[in-house]
Structure formats: structure tokens, C-alpha cells
Enzyme design. Structure first.
Site, PDB file in Angstrom:
ATOM      1  N   CYS A 133       0.841  -1.199   0.000  1.00 57.00           N
ATOM      2  CA  CYS A 133       0.000   0.000   0.000  1.00 57.00           C
ATOM      3  C   CYS A 133       0.884   1.260   0.000  1.00 57.00           C
ATOM      4  O   CYS A 133       1.622   1.494  -0.950  1.00 57.00           O
ATOM      5  CB  CYS A 133      -0.977  -0.021   1.172  1.00 57.00           C
ATOM      6  SG  CYS A 133      -2.347   1.158   0.982  1.00 57.00           S
ATOM      7  N   HIS A 139      -3.863  -4.885  -0.546  1.00 56.60           N
ATOM      8  CA  HIS A 139      -3.440  -5.486   0.715  1.00 56.60           C
ATOM      9  C   HIS A 139      -3.513  -7.004   0.613  1.00 56.60           C
ATOM     10  O   HIS A 139      -4.586  -7.581   0.816  1.00 56.60           O
ATOM     11  CB  HIS A 139      -4.336  -5.006   1.859  1.00 56.60           C
ATOM     12  CG  HIS A 139      -4.140  -3.583   2.238  1.00 56.60           C
ATOM     13  ND1 HIS A 139      -3.224  -3.198   3.190  1.00 56.60           N
ATOM     14  CD2 HIS A 139      -4.724  -2.453   1.785  1.00 56.60           C
ATOM     15  CE1 HIS A 139      -3.264  -1.872   3.315  1.00 56.60           C
ATOM     16  NE2 HIS A 139      -4.159  -1.404   2.473  1.00 56.60           N
ATOM     17  N   GLU A 194      -2.500  -9.113   2.688  1.00 54.92           N
ATOM     18  CA  GLU A 194      -2.823  -9.656   4.013  1.00 54.92           C
ATOM     19  C   GLU A 194      -4.320  -9.590   4.325  1.00 54.92           C
ATOM     20  O   GLU A 194      -4.791 -10.203   5.289  1.00 54.92           O
ATOM     21  CB  GLU A 194      -2.015  -8.911   5.097  1.00 54.92           C
ATOM     22  CG  GLU A 194      -2.515  -7.535   5.471  1.00 54.92           C
ATOM     23  CD  GLU A 194      -2.152  -6.419   4.494  1.00 54.92           C
ATOM     24  OE1 GLU A 194      -2.431  -5.249   4.816  1.00 54.92           O
ATOM     25  OE2 GLU A 194      -1.588  -6.708   3.423  1.00 54.92           O
TER      26      GLU A 194
END
Length: 215
Positions: free
Chosen positions: A80, A190, A192
């Protein structure tokens, strides 16, 4: 495997820590030079304003440490804001110099259809290839048009097309959503927070670290 996540007080990194734990890695959150340089892979996280991110990297003396790590040729990935800071500069709130690891700049995401799409771009969206193979990269084994999770208003605009690993379209504008240059990677989305496919990207990063360590 020792994976370090840079701690510079920007953004909540809990989801990144948890993602690595899900794939069997216990990462360390640190801004210590020796801990970073002795790691097998390094993650630069971040959410928020570019200038604030760069200010905090300088505050903790992390710019020079990042350059040292990159020169070891071990895998390094920005996520990001962390990806945006790989660029030379950003136009957010006036011009701010970035790390300059990849030629290019950060621009506000152009909204071509303001009637129905606004900023920030907060959604699941597809990533596509720009005629570059994803084999042996962080996107190895990820199918084209896979959805990833995005939250951002600015995007990286690399100068050289060969550094654009993936693209994504929003409001009729195709932007760079992943970068690669040698051992340097970046994701605007993202991983994750992108479910099983995102965890696959994290695993790919770990695999690259293993290859470098054993190679």
C-alpha cells in the site's frame, strides 16, 4: 526463516503479522538496523499520507537501512503506502521525495466517471498482467483477474513499463497495482486482507526469501 516488518508507527500492521503467522512464519516488527539486516526478507507496510510516511522513515533513520538491505539482494516488499514510497516522489499534499528505488512518481488516482465512482478506491478489484510473466515473482500461481482488496486514493506511476508487474482498472483508468525491480516488490492492494489468494502472495514472498537464502 526470519521476516522483518519495518516498525515506523505508520498504520496497523496486525493484519500483516497475522497473515504471516497463518502460513507458519513468526515475523518480527522492528526498526533496529541489525535485526533488519539479518532478516531473510523485509516488508515495508503503511497506510495514510506519503509525506508522513517518509518523515517517519527519516525520524528512525530507516531510509539508509532500507538501502543497505536492498543492496543485499534479499527480497523486499512494500505494501500500500509502502509500495508508493518506493517511487521517486509523490504529488500528495505538494511534492515529497520518496525512496527512489523505482523510477516514477505517485499521482492521485484519476476518476474518469465521477457520477458513480469516488475516492478513496475501497473495494475488491481484479489484478491483470501487463505482458509480464508472474512466474518466480510474488504473483506466481495467481490467476489473472483475481480479486484483491484495495484502500487508496493515490497510485504509483512507474516510468518504465518493465517495472509494472500488475495493473488494475478503476473508473475507466488502468493503474499500476504491483511493481517489481530486481529484488524489490510492491503491492498497492493489501495481500494480508485478500483471503487465500493474498496469503498465497505472502507465501510466494517467503519462498523467494528461501531461494535467496539457499541459493
Amino acid at each position: 526463516m526470519k521476516i522483518a516488518i519495518i516498525d515506523y508507527e505508520i498504520g496497523n500492521v496486525k493484519s500483516i503479522l497475522n497473515a504471516f503467522k497463518k502460513i507458519g512464519i513468526e515475523p518480527i516488527l522492528t526498526n533496529d538496523r541489525e535485526a533488519i539486516l539479518s532478516s531473510d526478507g523485509l516488508i515495508l507496510p503503511g497506510v495514510g499520507a506519503f509525506a508522513h510516511g517518509m518523515e517517519n522513515l527519516k525520524k528512525y533513520g530507516l531510509k539508509e537501512i532500507i538501502y543497505e538491505f536492498v543492496n543485499t539482494q534479499k527480497p523486499f516488499m512494500g505494501i500500500c503506502l509502502g509500495m508508493q514510497m518506493l517511487m521517486e516522489e509523490s504529488e500528495e499534499f505538494g511534492k515529497t521525495k520518496g525512496l527512489g528505488l523505482i523510477e516514477g512518481k505517485v499521482i492521485k488516482l484519476p476518476v474518469q466517471n465521477p457520477n458513480y465512482e469516488k475516492l478513496p478506491h475501497v473495494s475488491w478489484n481484479e489484478i491483470s498482467t501487463k505482458n509480464i510473466s508472474w512466474k518466480n515473482t510474488i504473483l506466481d500461481g495467481i490467476e489473472e483477474h483475481t480479486d484483491m482488496y484495495f484502500v487508496h486514493s493515490f497510485v504509483a506511476s512507474p516510468k518504465n513499463n518493465e517495472n509494472i508487474l500488475a495493473t488494475t482498472e478503476y473508473s475507466d483508468y488502468k493503474f499500476c497495482s504491483s511493481v517489481k525491480k530486481d529484488n524489490i516488490y510492491g503491492c498497492q492492494f493489501h495481500p494480508e486482507k485478500s483471503g487465500e489468494k493474498g496469503l498465497k502472495i505472502m507465501q510466494n514472498f517467503v519462498n523467494l526469501c528461501k531461494e535467496k537464502k539457499n541459493g
